[in-house]
Design a protein around this motif. Structure first.
Motif, PDB file in Angstrom:
ATOM      1  N   THR A 123       0.837  -1.191   0.000  1.00  0.00           N
ATOM      2  CA  THR A 123       0.000   0.000   0.000  1.00  0.00           C
ATOM      3  C   THR A 123       0.875   1.245   0.000  1.00  0.00           C
ATOM      4  OG1 THR A 123      -1.636  -1.202   1.282  1.00  0.00           O
ATOM      5  CG2 THR A 123      -1.857   1.185   1.220  1.00  0.00           C
ATOM      6  N   ASN A 124       0.654   2.114  -0.967  1.00  0.00           N
ATOM      7  CA  ASN A 124       1.395   3.366  -1.084  1.00  0.00           C
ATOM      8  C   ASN A 124       2.909   3.158  -1.121  1.00  0.00           C
ATOM      9  OD1 ASN A 124      -0.981   4.883  -1.070  1.00  0.00           O
ATOM     10  ND2 ASN A 124      -0.995   4.965   1.161  1.00  0.00           N
ATOM     11  N   ALA A 125       3.359   2.119  -1.791  1.00  0.00           N
ATOM     12  CA  ALA A 125       4.793   1.860  -1.890  1.00  0.00           C
ATOM     13  C   ALA A 125       5.478   3.055  -2.547  1.00  0.00           C
ATOM     14  CB  ALA A 125       5.059   0.598  -2.693  1.00  0.00           C
ATOM     15  N   VAL A 126       6.641   3.387  -2.048  1.00  0.00           N
ATOM     16  CA  VAL A 126       7.412   4.517  -2.560  1.00  0.00           C
ATOM     17  C   VAL A 126       8.066   4.114  -3.881  1.00  0.00           C
ATOM     18  CG1 VAL A 126       9.421   5.971  -2.114  1.00  0.00           C
ATOM     19  CG2 VAL A 126       7.841   5.442  -0.266  1.00  0.00           C
ATOM     20  N   LEU A 127       7.916   4.954  -4.895  1.00  0.00           N
ATOM     21  CA  LEU A 127       8.580   4.778  -6.185  1.00  0.00           C
ATOM     22  C   LEU A 127       9.606   5.886  -6.355  1.00  0.00           C
ATOM     23  CD1 LEU A 127       5.520   4.055  -8.513  1.00  0.00           C
ATOM     24  CD2 LEU A 127       7.195   2.407  -7.692  1.00  0.00           C
ATOM     25  N   LEU A 128      10.843   5.507  -6.623  1.00  0.00           N
ATOM     26  CA  LEU A 128      11.915   6.485  -6.757  1.00  0.00           C
ATOM     27  C   LEU A 128      12.801   6.151  -7.944  1.00  0.00           C
ATOM     28  CD1 LEU A 128      13.054   6.519  -3.018  1.00  0.00           C
ATOM     29  CD2 LEU A 128      11.744   8.296  -4.163  1.00  0.00           C
ATOM     30  N   LYS A 129      13.287   7.188  -8.621  1.00  0.00           N
ATOM     31  CA  LYS A 129      14.321   7.014  -9.629  1.00  0.00           C
ATOM     32  C   LYS A 129      15.660   6.972  -8.900  1.00  0.00           C
ATOM     33  CE  LYS A 129      11.879   8.846 -13.539  1.00  0.00           C
ATOM     34  NZ  LYS A 129      12.027   9.518 -14.808  1.00  0.00           N
ATOM     35  N   ASN A 130      16.708   6.528  -9.587  1.00  0.00           N
ATOM     36  CA  ASN A 130      18.023   6.375  -8.942  1.00  0.00           C
ATOM     37  C   ASN A 130      18.492   7.651  -8.266  1.00  0.00           C
ATOM     38  OD1 ASN A 130      18.519   3.652  -9.468  1.00  0.00           O
ATOM     39  ND2 ASN A 130      19.306   4.101 -11.511  1.00  0.00           N
ATOM     40  N   ASP A 131      18.414   8.791  -8.958  1.00  0.00           N
ATOM     41  CA  ASP A 131      18.904  10.032  -8.369  1.00  0.00           C
ATOM     42  C   ASP A 131      18.034  10.464  -7.187  1.00  0.00           C
ATOM     43  OD1 ASP A 131      16.804  10.611 -10.160  1.00  0.00           O
ATOM     44  OD2 ASP A 131      17.539  12.642 -10.510  1.00  0.00           O
ATOM     45  N   GLN A 132      16.728  10.202  -7.251  1.00  0.00           N
ATOM     46  CA  GLN A 132      15.852  10.520  -6.125  1.00  0.00           C
ATOM     47  C   GLN A 132      16.207   9.652  -4.914  1.00  0.00           C
ATOM     48  OE1 GLN A 132      12.241   9.574  -8.238  1.00  0.00           O
ATOM     49  NE2 GLN A 132      11.671  11.733  -8.418  1.00  0.00           N
ATOM     50  N   TYR A 133      16.464   8.368  -5.166  1.00  0.00           N
ATOM     51  CA  TYR A 133      16.827   7.463  -4.077  1.00  0.00           C
ATOM     52  C   TYR A 133      18.107   7.917  -3.388  1.00  0.00           C
ATOM     53  CZ  TYR A 133      18.429   3.398  -1.523  1.00  0.00           C
ATOM     54  OH  TYR A 133      18.896   2.579  -0.528  1.00  0.00           O
ATOM     55  N   GLU A 134      19.099   8.306  -4.177  1.00  0.00           N
ATOM     56  CA  GLU A 134      20.366   8.740  -3.587  1.00  0.00           C
ATOM     57  C   GLU A 134      20.171   9.951  -2.664  1.00  0.00           C
ATOM     58  OE1 GLU A 134      23.245   7.131  -3.517  1.00  0.00           O
ATOM     59  OE2 GLU A 134      22.269   5.569  -4.691  1.00  0.00           O
ATOM     60  N   LYS A 135      19.227  10.834  -3.012  1.00  0.00           N
ATOM     61  CA  LYS A 135      18.968  12.023  -2.201  1.00  0.00           C
ATOM     62  C   LYS A 135      18.309  11.690  -0.865  1.00  0.00           C
ATOM     63  CE  LYS A 135      18.500  15.158  -6.118  1.00  0.00           C
ATOM     64  NZ  LYS A 135      17.573  15.956  -6.928  1.00  0.00           N
ATOM     65  N   VAL A 136      17.495  10.641  -0.825  1.00  0.00           N
ATOM     66  CA  VAL A 136      16.751  10.315   0.403  1.00  0.00           C
ATOM     67  C   VAL A 136      17.271   9.059   1.100  1.00  0.00           C
ATOM     68  CG1 VAL A 136      14.654  11.484  -0.365  1.00  0.00           C
ATOM     69  CG2 VAL A 136      14.949   9.045  -0.843  1.00  0.00           C
ATOM     70  N   LYS A 137      18.296   8.449   0.548  1.00  0.00           N
ATOM     71  CA  LYS A 137      18.834   7.195   1.081  1.00  0.00           C
ATOM     72  C   LYS A 137      19.182   7.308   2.565  1.00  0.00           C
ATOM     73  CE  LYS A 137      22.603   3.929   0.327  1.00  0.00           C
ATOM     74  NZ  LYS A 137      23.761   3.593  -0.506  1.00  0.00           N
ATOM     75  N   GLU A 138      19.833   8.371   2.941  1.00  0.00           N
ATOM     76  CA  GLU A 138      20.242   8.544   4.336  1.00  0.00           C
ATOM     77  C   GLU A 138      19.032   8.605   5.270  1.00  0.00           C
ATOM     78  OE1 GLU A 138      22.600  11.820   7.024  1.00  0.00           O
ATOM     79  OE2 GLU A 138      23.301  11.491   4.976  1.00  0.00           O
TER      80      GLU A 138
END
Length: 161
Positions: A123-138
């Motif tokens: 439910t409401n799984a987060v979808l991210l592109k590679n560059d978006q993931y790198e920004k929020v990874k931490e």
């Protein structure tokens, strides 16, 4: 944007074979890997040459494919610490729960500049592109450390949307 050709009635994709001829595959991923067209016109011409007389929209589709796909963020944790989620037993494999990162940010959180994460069975799984993931990874890792200690791993599952 790139494109792949899907044959509707056969439920397969047109790809080149090893000798440069056209063949088909049932695998969308294989079509994305070796059967991409840079523009819709060349994809359409290829579909027409594959089998003369086919009609786009009836016999085949030209599907857009992003070279920078979105990823679902899968969280893998030991079964013993898995939260009680709807249908969780369907997401347990070999003693590990395979669940998904979800966004539980409220409007007030967003207005205050906060993003809040949770986990779910989709439910409401987060979808991210590679560059978006790198920004929020931490921030994702901080949430997972707070919630599950060090007993987690992340797997990005590529999806085409």
């Amino acid at each position: 944007m790139s494109y792949i050709i899907k044959l509707i009635s056969e439920n397969c994709y047109i790809i080149p074979d090893d000798e440069g001829w056209l063949t088909t595959t049932e695998s969308q991923q294989e079509a994305i890997e070796i059967g991409l067209f840079d523009d819709m016109e060349s994809a359409d011409e290829t579909a027409q040459s594959f089998s003369g007389g086919m009609t786009r929209g009836i016999d085949y589709l030209i599907q857009p494919v992003s070279k920078d796909p979105y990823h679902v963020v899968e969280i893998i944790i030991p079964e013993k610490i898995a939260p009680r989620l709807k249908d969780i037993n369907n997401f347990i494999k070999n003693g590990k729960a395979h669940i998904f990162l979800t966004n539980v940010t409220t409007a007030n959180d967003a207005m205050d500049g906060f993003t809040r994460y949770g986990v779910s069975t989709g439910t409401n799984a987060v979808l991210l592109k590679n560059d978006q993931y790198e920004k929020v990874k931490e921030n994702i890792e901080l949430y997972l450390n707070e919630r599950f200690g060090s007993q987690w791993e992340i797997k990005l599952i590529s999806t085409q949307i």
